[in-house]
Design a protein around this motif. Structure first.
Motif, short mmCIF file in Angstrom:
data_model
loop_
_atom_site.label_atom_id
_atom_site.label_comp_id
_atom_site.label_asym_id
_atom_site.label_seq_id
_atom_site.Cartn_x
_atom_site.Cartn_y
_atom_site.Cartn_z
N UNK A 1 3.29 4.26 6.05
CA UNK A 1 2.19 3.60 6.66
C UNK A 1 0.98 3.55 5.92
N UNK A 2 0.39 2.10 5.89
CA UNK A 2 -0.66 2.05 5.14
C UNK A 2 -2.02 2.45 6.25
N UNK A 3 -3.00 3.31 5.70
CA UNK A 3 -4.21 3.10 6.39
C UNK A 3 -5.22 2.31 5.94
N UNK B 1 -8.79 3.27 4.66
CA UNK B 1 -8.90 4.00 3.52
C UNK B 1 -7.84 3.68 2.18
N UNK B 2 -6.80 2.73 2.59
CA UNK B 2 -5.88 2.29 1.83
C UNK B 2 -5.00 3.35 1.33
N UNK B 3 -4.98 4.57 2.10
CA UNK B 3 -4.21 5.66 1.83
C UNK B 3 -2.72 5.28 2.28
N UNK B 4 -1.63 6.04 1.52
CA UNK B 4 -0.41 5.47 1.80
C UNK B 4 0.16 6.93 2.55
N UNK B 5 0.56 6.92 3.69
CA UNK B 5 0.89 8.15 4.58
C UNK B 5 2.51 8.00 4.45
N UNK C 1 3.78 2.40 15.00
CA UNK C 1 3.28 1.69 16.35
C UNK C 1 2.31 0.43 16.38
N UNK C 2 1.84 0.05 17.47
CA UNK C 2 1.05 -1.37 17.56
C UNK C 2 0.05 -1.27 16.64
N UNK C 3 -0.06 -2.28 16.04
CA UNK C 3 -1.31 -2.70 14.78
C UNK C 3 -1.06 -1.94 13.73
N UNK C 4 -0.12 -1.05 13.33
CA UNK C 4 0.11 -0.27 11.93
C UNK C 4 0.84 -1.27 11.21
N UNK C 5 0.39 -1.15 10.02
CA UNK C 5 0.91 -1.62 8.81
C UNK C 5 1.84 -0.91 7.78
#
Length: 419
Positions: free
Chosen positions: A353-355, A358-362, A369-373
């Motif tokens: 999942x991309x924050x 912060x551009x951090x990759x989780x 979930x909704x609105x997550x990329x």
């Protein structure tokens, strides 16, 4: 025929997006007198001592009451040079999907920043989303310059901070303009309040920015949307293939290949509502006729024999999740709509999942979930004919539809075939 430019506005709450659009519409004389009178009455009723041009775009009652934009509003206007479609997108993180929807077809992204506050989390997020969506041109409008006494030092401070952030992103063309949307400075005409600013006004920049070469004119891509066979004896041998050119330039006489069959032919003619044309290019809607009778149906792709899209069932993609009721999980099945082709798709896994702040990759997540990329791997039940999104935004994008509700739940950008 004047060229059409689509642009999307984004920014934090109260950065003045709706006011800026209202100012563009008002100063370019694109609103009717009765619209202006209604806005003046509404402004007075809300206790404002000025005409609140933001009300021209904040059309929903909930938006007016809250003073924020919550849905994508599309507005149209034209100047002698160009026609424009504006997508006014919301700033809140819970409306990320709305911004992705509104900006997905934009040629230019306008990101507004309040000169007093400078860059905030939402400014960075919107710039990142613009780069993720491969919007070719980005304009940072430093608004409310009148509230910092048109300080050149403040403008350059924000410009330099954004430039250093933008080096992490993939932005081809970046422009900075100091403006006051409320007063109209540097929006339609150059302002005497910023003698140190040597660039163009915002409208002049939008009129002049070069977008013709942004489209892929190399790779011929023509997804067939409809097969035309008139039911008349006069045209009993007529067979045309209608659709919108997604890439490249097609001319009569060109050798072409049809996927998935692999059969080749030559283009006999290209026709539009107004008659035959000598060539077709994106995003023209045309009917292509071929010299040979080939079995072609909706969802097939016409391309060049030596320049074909990738054909495959396993793809890697970035996806923006849009469903409020469903999360995206591995093994979920959806309907995928890609150009004019429809198939079923299975989500194999969620890689990360991309924050978007912060551009951090989780990499520890298993669902979105909704609105997550995030980045996912998928397998389709039949091959789709695609290019990487960075090469062609049309053949590189898709939507996912929930089979139980028939609602769009995700918008994806193809990174390439899965290994």
């Amino acid at each position: 025929m004047s060229e059409l430019l689509r642009f999307a506005t984004a920014g934090s709450v109260d950065d003045g997006k709706s006011t800026l659009i209202g100012r563009l519409l008002y100063d370019s004389k694109a609103i009717f007198e009765d619209q202006l009178e209604a806005v003046e009455r509404s402004s007075e009723a809300m206790g404002a001592d000025y005409t609140n041009l933001a009300l021209l775009t904040d059309g929903l009652r909930a938006e007016r009451e809250q003073g924020i934009t919550i849905d994508v509003a599309y507005r149209y206007f034209a100047t002698p040079s160009r026609k424009f479609i504006i997508a006014d997108t919301p700033g809140h993180i819970q409306y990320t999907r709305n911004m992705v929807t509104g900006a997905s077809t934009a040629d230019v992204a306008l990101v507004l920043v309040d000169a007093r506050k400078g860059l905030v989390e939402q400014s960075r997020r919107h710039a990142f989303l613009a780069s993720l969506l491969r919007i070719p041109h980005l304009v940072l409008c430093v608004n409310k310059m009148d509230l910092v006494d048109w300080s050149q030092e403040r403008f350059e401070e924000i410009r330099d901070e954004f430039r250093s952030f933008a080096t992490k992103l993939d932005i081809a063309d970046l422009t900075f303009i100091p403006i006051s949307a409320l007063n109209g400075d540097n929006v339609v005409t150059r302002s005497p309040n910023s003698p140190w600013y040597e660039g163009a006004s915002l409208l002049h920049h939008l009129e002049e920015v070069h977008i013709a070469s942004d489209r892929n004119l190399i790779d011929v891509r023509f997804p067939v949307q409809y097969v035309i066979r008139p039911h008349s004896d006069d045209f009993h041998d007529y067979r045309g293939y209608a659709g919108t050119v997604a890439g490249g330039v097609i001319k009569p006489g060109d050798e072409v290949m049809v996927l998935p069959s692999g059969f080749t032919s030559r283009v006999a003619s290209i026709e539009t509502f107004d008659g035959p044309v000598p060539e077709a290019y994106a995003p023209m809607a045309v009917t292509v006729r071929l010299e040979d009778e080939i079995d072609i149906s909706r969802g097939d792709m016409i391309c060049r024999p030596h320049n074909r899209p990738t054909s495959g069932q396993d793809i890697d993609a970035m996806i923006c999740w849009m469903s409020e009721s469903l999360d995206l999980n591995p093994r979920d099945k959806f309907t995928i709509k890609h150009t004019t082709r429809t198939a079923r798709a299975l989500v194999k896994n969620v890689q990360y999942r991309l924050d978007v702040n912060t551009l951090h990759r989780d990499e520890g997540v298993e669902s979105l979930a909704l609105n997550e990329i995030g980045r996912i791997q998928m397998r389709t039940t039949q091959p789709i004919f695609f290019d990487e999104y960075r090469r062609n935004r049309t053949t590189g994008s898709f939507i996912l539809v929930a089979e139980s509700t028939n609602t769009t739940v995700g918008a994806g950008m193809i990174l390439g075939p899965s290994a």
